[in-house]
Design an enzyme around this catalytic site. Sequence first.
Site, PDB file in Angstrom:
ATOM      1  N   ARG A  20     -66.258 -12.979  42.146  1.00 28.73           N
ATOM      2  CA  ARG A  20     -67.015 -14.032  42.841  1.00 28.73           C
ATOM      3  C   ARG A  20     -67.405 -13.598  44.249  1.00 28.73           C
ATOM      4  O   ARG A  20     -68.516 -13.852  44.697  1.00 28.73           O
ATOM      5  CB  ARG A  20     -66.225 -15.335  42.883  1.00 28.73           C
ATOM      6  CG  ARG A  20     -66.105 -15.990  41.511  1.00 28.73           C
ATOM      7  CD  ARG A  20     -65.241 -17.216  41.559  1.00 28.73           C
ATOM      8  NE  ARG A  20     -63.897 -16.825  41.977  1.00 28.73           N
ATOM      9  CZ  ARG A  20     -63.015 -17.648  42.519  1.00 28.73           C
ATOM     10  NH1 ARG A  20     -63.300 -18.907  42.715  1.00 28.73           N
ATOM     11  NH2 ARG A  20     -61.820 -17.220  42.858  1.00 28.73           N
ATOM     12  N   ASN A  38     -65.778 -19.428  38.612  1.00 33.07           N
ATOM     13  CA  ASN A  38     -64.980 -19.083  37.446  1.00 33.07           C
ATOM     14  C   ASN A  38     -65.047 -20.214  36.441  1.00 33.07           C
ATOM     15  O   ASN A  38     -65.123 -21.386  36.816  1.00 33.07           O
ATOM     16  CB  ASN A  38     -63.523 -18.860  37.833  1.00 33.07           C
ATOM     17  CG  ASN A  38     -63.283 -17.544  38.520  1.00 33.07           C
ATOM     18  OD1 ASN A  38     -64.110 -16.641  38.484  1.00 33.07           O
ATOM     19  ND2 ASN A  38     -62.135 -17.415  39.161  1.00 33.07           N
TER      20      ASN A  38
END
Length: 92
Positions: A20, A38
């Site tokens: 990320r 996520n």
Amino acid sequence: MKKKRVECHYYGRVQGVGFRYWAQMQGSKFKLTGWVRNEYDGSVTVQVQGTEEQIENFLYGMEHGHRFIRIDELKVSAIPIKEGESDFRVTY
């Protein structure tokens, strides 16, 4: 230049490896807007908006720039532009 927005679903070793934050760095590097998060199934979803070239550079960077990430599958689909977005961020 014409903007577009895509949603990407990444599968593989993409959680617990800085994916990320790597996406956020790549998004900022190529002056894109959007977000990354996520998913409960172990995948990661990214929505990214910019020019065709910016998005292509982002996708290339995601696959070739981080040694701990392993992408087994990537699904990309075009989605509508989101007006008023000003940055690329990690969401939860």
